[in-house]
Design a protein around this motif. Structure first.
Motif, mmCIF file in Angstrom:
data_model
loop_
_atom_site.group_PDB
_atom_site.id
_atom_site.type_symbol
_atom_site.label_atom_id
_atom_site.label_comp_id
_atom_site.label_asym_id
_atom_site.label_seq_id
_atom_site.Cartn_x
_atom_site.Cartn_y
_atom_site.Cartn_z
ATOM 1 N N LYS A 267 -24.036 -13.127 9.988
ATOM 2 C CA LYS A 267 -23.385 -12.815 11.264
ATOM 3 C C LYS A 267 -22.168 -13.699 11.524
ATOM 4 N N HIS A 268 -22.150 -14.867 10.913
ATOM 5 C CA HIS A 268 -21.034 -15.799 11.103
ATOM 6 C C HIS A 268 -19.812 -15.425 10.290
ATOM 7 N N LEU A 269 -19.952 -14.474 9.365
ATOM 8 C CA LEU A 269 -18.925 -14.228 8.360
ATOM 9 C C LEU A 269 -17.787 -13.388 8.933
ATOM 10 N N PRO A 270 -16.536 -13.867 8.879
ATOM 11 C CA PRO A 270 -15.413 -13.017 9.282
ATOM 12 C C PRO A 270 -15.337 -11.765 8.411
ATOM 13 N N PHE A 271 -14.933 -10.662 9.027
ATOM 14 C CA PHE A 271 -14.845 -9.363 8.360
ATOM 15 C C PHE A 271 -13.398 -8.900 8.447
ATOM 16 N N TYR A 272 -12.736 -8.817 7.286
ATOM 17 C CA TYR A 272 -11.331 -8.440 7.231
ATOM 18 C C TYR A 272 -11.162 -7.085 6.542
ATOM 19 N N ILE A 273 -10.374 -6.227 7.154
ATOM 20 C CA ILE A 273 -9.942 -4.990 6.509
ATOM 21 C C ILE A 273 -8.571 -5.287 5.910
ATOM 22 N N THR A 274 -8.539 -5.548 4.605
ATOM 23 C CA THR A 274 -7.302 -6.030 3.996
ATOM 24 C C THR A 274 -6.388 -4.908 3.513
ATOM 25 N N GLU A 275 -6.800 -3.666 3.691
ATOM 26 C CA GLU A 275 -5.914 -2.505 3.564
ATOM 27 C C GLU A 275 -6.448 -1.414 4.475
ATOM 28 N N PHE A 276 -5.562 -0.739 5.209
ATOM 29 C CA PHE A 276 -5.944 0.495 5.872
ATOM 30 C C PHE A 276 -4.716 1.350 6.132
ATOM 31 N N ASN A 277 -4.948 2.654 6.165
ATOM 32 C CA ASN A 277 -3.923 3.641 6.493
ATOM 33 C C ASN A 277 -4.629 4.985 6.603
ATOM 34 N N THR A 278 -3.876 6.033 6.834
ATOM 35 C CA THR A 278 -4.460 7.366 6.847
ATOM 36 C C THR A 278 -4.834 7.771 5.422
ATOM 37 N N SER A 279 -3.838 7.960 4.576
ATOM 38 C CA SER A 279 -4.047 8.341 3.182
ATOM 39 C C SER A 279 -3.935 7.127 2.265
ATOM 40 N N TYR A 280 -4.670 7.165 1.165
ATOM 41 C CA TYR A 280 -4.614 6.097 0.170
ATOM 42 C C TYR A 280 -3.532 6.344 -0.880
ATOM 43 N N SER A 281 -2.771 7.426 -0.720
ATOM 44 C CA SER A 281 -1.781 7.778 -1.729
ATOM 45 C C SER A 281 -0.370 7.401 -1.272
ATOM 46 N N PRO A 282 0.443 6.790 -2.157
ATOM 47 C CA PRO A 282 1.821 6.448 -1.810
ATOM 48 C C PRO A 282 2.794 7.615 -1.945
ATOM 49 N N ILE A 283 2.260 8.828 -2.150
ATOM 50 C CA ILE A 283 3.104 10.024 -2.199
ATOM 51 C C ILE A 283 2.523 11.112 -1.300
ATOM 52 N N ASN A 284 2.012 10.692 -0.139
ATOM 53 C CA ASN A 284 1.506 11.651 0.846
ATOM 54 C C ASN A 284 2.489 11.714 2.007
ATOM 55 N N PRO A 285 3.137 12.867 2.252
ATOM 56 C CA PRO A 285 4.167 12.957 3.288
ATOM 57 C C PRO A 285 3.689 12.620 4.694
ATOM 58 N N VAL A 286 2.384 12.599 4.924
ATOM 59 C CA VAL A 286 1.913 12.274 6.281
ATOM 60 C C VAL A 286 2.402 10.900 6.718
ATOM 61 N N HIS A 287 2.584 9.971 5.785
ATOM 62 C CA HIS A 287 3.009 8.615 6.134
ATOM 63 C C HIS A 287 4.393 8.585 6.785
ATOM 64 N N ASP A 288 5.209 9.587 6.503
ATOM 65 C CA ASP A 288 6.573 9.614 7.029
ATOM 66 C C ASP A 288 6.664 10.222 8.420
ATOM 67 N N THR A 289 5.566 10.780 8.923
ATOM 68 C CA THR A 289 5.621 11.636 10.099
ATOM 69 C C THR A 289 5.117 10.956 11.365
ATOM 70 N N LEU A 290 5.369 11.653 12.478
ATOM 71 C CA LEU A 290 4.861 11.225 13.772
ATOM 72 C C LEU A 290 3.337 11.216 13.796
#
Length: 496
Positions: A267-290
């Motif tokens: 319970k004492h252990l810090p919990f870090y999300i060291t990556e997050f986004n919508t898609s895991y792909s660097p060629i998904n057009p959703v990242h460019d959009t509103l």
């Protein structure tokens, strides 16, 4: 509608800017990369930066030199010093990710990404341990122990995937983690080491990893995981197209893993999300959009209920996992597109940096905060994954009885405002835009600003959110100095 009596003041979490992700660290030697990083640091301000490739050969820390028939190891810190000096000069601390395997230490040929990060265990574990020790000792000597002790040290990246760790061999990863953690602690017990930086879909690793650490008496100072909510992709030659799970899915992931960690006695252990986004792909057009910004708004509002720090992946489209970007907008992870063009997600983070210190209220479309000086700042959003038009969403909140007039400023991200991807479309999607085209796109990358003044007394603020709109609303009292002007008469101005 909220009444002022409904507000319950509490301290607002600032974990949204705990860390920012980056492509491999070697990219920091590029001018455009550092220009983008200075921009996000000036306007948003992150605490840490995390990226792959600390031990990749483009930085070249681990080298072997043949001398009189003997092989001697030489640790070359020329490039990593230049990179970390640049980070620290703008107020960013490294969140160290130890990997991938240097060419001379690899046990086989498997690699990941365009830039070929080797994903295999070390052929000589002792030399890996010596590399870790030499690198950390160098950092301590260069930057001082009091600085380096604040840098989390994460062992590897997503070892639960065959893409990132040969055969996703759990036992082999646990042995690497044990060797590395023991090496770190032998330097100084106060250094913070953790892992396993797994992605979603393999949360049995949570229990397995923590059980291993308990059984083997292996130190672990934080637990790290990654989070994406995209469904299986439809793949084309240049793009991934993916539907998204509801934002609540990501928040549920955080809560579930936190419960697993606690149930294991950590319970004492810090919990870090060291990556997050919508898609895991660097060629998904959703990242460019509103849509990307609207989707992530509720994540940034609510994630800190379960997570001690999280890191958006990534700050810039200067990024080469899938190769050199083939066009201006190509679905890259970055908040900033190439040429320093600000995407809607950049503005979402900048909006968060303007929120108040105290939280007053939140729901599924409104987050109301207050600054120390009493200024109210609200974030509102209207995420939708439906095709076509959707109904506007009305948000409304009350202000306490005001003896002064109230100035209200709205900064709006819509399909037509603060959305440079749309302008790029209208220009015919230039793959390698001219300077003139770049400037035209930049003229449309900022939010639309609307202002009004509300009369003294009990007042409320209302706003209709368009589909996927994100809006920052700032309310502050007006100190009206109009009466101090002797001859001021707006009616005498032509057409007023």
């Amino acid at each position: 509608m909220l009444a002022s009596s409904d507000y319950t003041r509490s301290k607002r979490s600032s974990q949204f800017n705990y860390s920012i992700g980056t492509g491999r660290l070697g990219l920091a030697l590029q001018e455009e990369y550092m220009n983008h990083l200075r921009e996000v640091q000036t306007r948003i301000g992150f605490q840490y930066i995390r990226g792959h490739g600390l031990f990749h050969d483009d930085i070249g820390i681990y080298q072997e030199v043949e001398t009189e028939g003997r092989t001697e190891v030489f640790y070359n810190f020329t490039y990593i010093d230049r990179i970390f000096d640049s980070f620290l000069a703008i107020g960013l601390k490294p969140f160290l990710e130890l990997g991938f395997m240097p060419e001379k230490l690899k046990s086989s040929e498997e690699t990941v990404f365009y830039w070929k990060g080797n994903i295999t265990p070390p052929k000589t574990p002792k030399k890996w341990a010596q590399l870790v020790e030499a690198t950390l000792v160098h950092f301590i000597e260069r930057y001082g122990f009091d600085e380096v002790v604040t840098w989390p040290i994460e062992v590897w990246n997503e070892p639960n995937l065959t893409n990132f760790w040969k055969d996703a061999d759990q036992a082999a990863y646990f042995e690497l983690y044990k060797l590395t953690a023991m090496t770190v602690k032998a330097i100084d017990a106060r250094l913070q080491v953790g892992g396993p930086a797994i992605c979603g879909g393999s949360d049995h690793w949570v229990d397995d990893f923590l059980t291993f650490c308990k059984k083997e008496n292996v130190p672990v100072d934080f637990f790290s995981r990654h989070a994406y909510t995209s469904k299986p992709p439809v793949k084309t030659a240049d793009y991934y197209y993916q539907a998204l799970e509801p934002p609540k899915d990501m928040l549920d992931q955080f809560t579930s893993v936190r419960k697993q960690i606690d149930a294991q006695g950590f319970k004492h252990l810090p919990f870090y999300i060291t990556e997050f986004n919508t898609s895991y792909s660097p060629i998904n057009p959703v990242h460019d959009t509103l849509v990307n910004a609207s989707y992530l708004a509720s994540i940034l509002v609510n994630a800190s209920d379960s997570v001690d720090g999280f890191s958006y992946w990534t700050f810039s489209d200067v990024f080469e996992e899938a190769g050199i970007p083939k066009s201006l907008f190509h679905g890259g992870f970055g908040m900033l597109a190439l040429h320093g063009i600000k995407k809607p997600t950049y503005h979402l983070y900048e909006f968060f940096s303007q929120l108040g210190d105290s939280e007053l209220y939140r729901d599924d479309s409104l987050y109301l905060t207050e600054r120390i000086d009493g200024t109210l700042v609200a974030l509102a959003w209207n995420y939708s994954d439906e095709k076509g038009d959707v109904d506007e969403r009305l948000i409304e909140f009350a202000l306490a009885n005001q003896s002064k007039a109230v100035f209200v400023q709205k900064e709006r991200l819509t399909e037509s405002d603060g959305n440079p991807w749309r302008t790029w479309q209208q220009l015919g999607r230039p793959r390698f835009p001219s300077q003139d085209q770049i400037e035209r796109i930049k003229k449309t990358m900022m939010p639309k600003v609307e202002t009004m003044q509300l009369a003294p007394g009990s007042v409320s603020v209302t706003h209709k959110l368009a589909k996927n709109e994100v809006c920052l609303i700032t309310c502050l009292p007006v100190d009206d100095e109009t009466s101090s002007y002797r001859d001021l008469d707006d009616s005498k101005i032509t057409s007023y």
